[in-house]
Motif scaffolding. Structure first.
Motif, PDB file in Angstrom:
ATOM      1  N   MET A   1      55.167  36.261  48.752  1.00  0.00           N
ATOM      2  CA  MET A   1      53.800  35.734  48.752  1.00  0.00           C
ATOM      3  C   MET A   1      52.787  36.858  48.953  1.00  0.00           C
ATOM      4  SD  MET A   1      54.080  32.168  50.880  1.00  0.00           S
ATOM      5  CE  MET A   1      52.412  31.614  50.544  1.00  0.00           C
ATOM      6  N   HIS A   2      53.097  37.783  49.845  1.00  0.00           N
ATOM      7  CA  HIS A   2      52.193  38.906  50.114  1.00  0.00           C
ATOM      8  C   HIS A   2      52.053  39.786  48.875  1.00  0.00           C
ATOM      9  CE1 HIS A   2      51.208  42.948  51.791  1.00  0.00           C
ATOM     10  NE2 HIS A   2      50.252  42.216  52.319  1.00  0.00           N
ATOM     11  N   ALA A   3      53.153  40.054  48.203  1.00  0.00           N
ATOM     12  CA  ALA A   3      53.100  40.881  46.995  1.00  0.00           C
ATOM     13  C   ALA A   3      52.288  40.188  45.903  1.00  0.00           C
ATOM     14  CB  ALA A   3      54.521  41.170  46.497  1.00  0.00           C
ATOM     15  N   ARG A   4      52.436  38.874  45.775  1.00  0.00           N
ATOM     16  CA  ARG A   4      51.678  38.129  44.766  1.00  0.00           C
ATOM     17  C   ARG A   4      50.177  38.150  45.084  1.00  0.00           C
ATOM     18  NH1 ARG A   4      54.781  33.429  44.192  1.00  0.00           N
ATOM     19  NH2 ARG A   4      53.930  32.778  46.179  1.00  0.00           N
ATOM     20  N   ASP A   5      49.825  37.978  46.356  1.00  0.00           N
ATOM     21  CA  ASP A   5      48.418  38.037  46.746  1.00  0.00           C
ATOM     22  C   ASP A   5      47.844  39.436  46.543  1.00  0.00           C
ATOM     23  OD1 ASP A   5      48.384  35.378  47.386  1.00  0.00           O
ATOM     24  OD2 ASP A   5      48.317  35.676  49.560  1.00  0.00           O
TER      25      ASP A   5
ATOM     26  N   ALA B   1      48.818  41.708  44.386  1.00  0.00           N
ATOM     27  CA  ALA B   1      48.653  41.934  42.948  1.00  0.00           C
ATOM     28  C   ALA B   1      47.416  41.196  42.421  1.00  0.00           C
ATOM     29  CB  ALA B   1      49.900  41.488  42.188  1.00  0.00           C
ATOM     30  N   GLY B   2      47.211  39.985  42.882  1.00  0.00           N
ATOM     31  CA  GLY B   2      46.032  39.223  42.467  1.00  0.00           C
ATOM     32  C   GLY B   2      44.735  39.873  42.905  1.00  0.00           C
ATOM     33  N   LEU B   3      44.711  40.379  44.130  1.00  0.00           N
ATOM     34  CA  LEU B   3      43.503  41.040  44.623  1.00  0.00           C
ATOM     35  C   LEU B   3      43.237  42.349  43.890  1.00  0.00           C
ATOM     36  CD1 LEU B   3      43.845  40.341  48.443  1.00  0.00           C
ATOM     37  CD2 LEU B   3      42.085  39.463  46.900  1.00  0.00           C
ATOM     38  N   LEU B   4      44.280  43.083  43.610  1.00  0.00           N
ATOM     39  CA  LEU B   4      44.094  44.333  42.862  1.00  0.00           C
ATOM     40  C   LEU B   4      43.611  44.050  41.443  1.00  0.00           C
ATOM     41  CD1 LEU B   4      47.150  46.406  44.117  1.00  0.00           C
ATOM     42  CD2 LEU B   4      44.754  46.683  44.749  1.00  0.00           C
ATOM     43  N   ALA B   5      44.139  43.009  40.835  1.00  0.00           N
ATOM     44  CA  ALA B   5      43.669  42.620  39.506  1.00  0.00           C
ATOM     45  C   ALA B   5      42.201  42.196  39.558  1.00  0.00           C
ATOM     46  CB  ALA B   5      44.525  41.486  38.948  1.00  0.00           C
ATOM     47  N   PHE B   6      41.833  41.487  40.623  1.00  0.00           N
ATOM     48  CA  PHE B   6      40.442  41.081  40.777  1.00  0.00           C
ATOM     49  C   PHE B   6      39.522  42.295  40.885  1.00  0.00           C
ATOM     50  CE2 PHE B   6      36.809  40.193  43.518  1.00  0.00           C
ATOM     51  CZ  PHE B   6      36.185  39.194  42.794  1.00  0.00           C
TER      52      PHE B   6
ATOM     53  N   ALA C   1      35.756  45.609  51.148  1.00  0.00           N
ATOM     54  CA  ALA C   1      36.107  44.333  51.774  1.00  0.00           C
ATOM     55  C   ALA C   1      37.505  43.882  51.362  1.00  0.00           C
ATOM     56  CB  ALA C   1      35.079  43.272  51.406  1.00  0.00           C
ATOM     57  N   ILE C   2      37.833  44.066  50.102  1.00  0.00           N
ATOM     58  CA  ILE C   2      39.156  43.651  49.627  1.00  0.00           C
ATOM     59  C   ILE C   2      40.246  44.552  50.194  1.00  0.00           C
ATOM     60  CG2 ILE C   2      40.592  43.452  47.555  1.00  0.00           C
ATOM     61  CD1 ILE C   2      38.065  42.338  46.161  1.00  0.00           C
ATOM     62  N   VAL C   3      39.976  45.846  50.295  1.00  0.00           N
ATOM     63  CA  VAL C   3      40.944  46.767  50.906  1.00  0.00           C
ATOM     64  C   VAL C   3      41.163  46.395  52.374  1.00  0.00           C
ATOM     65  CG1 VAL C   3      41.299  49.155  51.632  1.00  0.00           C
ATOM     66  CG2 VAL C   3      40.563  48.662  49.299  1.00  0.00           C
TER      67      VAL C   3
END
Length: 105
Positions: A21-25, A27-32, A74-76
């Motif tokens: 779940m952490h890896a999926r989140d 990856a999603g945040l980095l894509a964002f 903020a995302i980092v």
């Protein structure tokens, strides 16, 4: 002895689910972030030729840079927080997901 093995297997399974779940989140945040940068830079360069006032170009460039810098920071920070507390954050999510699945089936 059997209960210990079963609990260890359950912990390994839980840790694997948390990591997934952490890896999926992540990856999603980095894509964002990549999409955010691409979108804002595209918009900036698309309107650039139509801005004839040099001061407006500076203001627009600074505003774009600040939006990108603060959103990226903020995302980092959120990713770091998730990494530090992932067992608490995702453990609760998994517990609730398992309870909802148990009620359905």
């Amino acid at each position: 002895m059997e209960a210990t093995i079963s609990s260890r297997t359950g912990e390994l399974d839980l840790n694997q689910r948390i990591d997934k779940m952490h890896a999926r989140d992540r990856a999603g945040l980095l894509a964002f972030v990549v999409v955010l940068w691409g979108t804002l830079l595209f918009a900036l360069f698309s309107v650039w030729p139509y801005i004839s006032i040099p001061a407006m170009r500076i203001i627009l460039s600074v505003a774009c840079a600040l939006v990108l810098a603060f959103n990226t920071a903020a995302i980092v920070a959120m990713l770091r927080h998730y990494a530090e507390d992932k067992h608490f954050i995702y453990g609760l999510d998994i517990k609730h997901l398992d309870e909802m699945r148990g009620r359905r089936g």
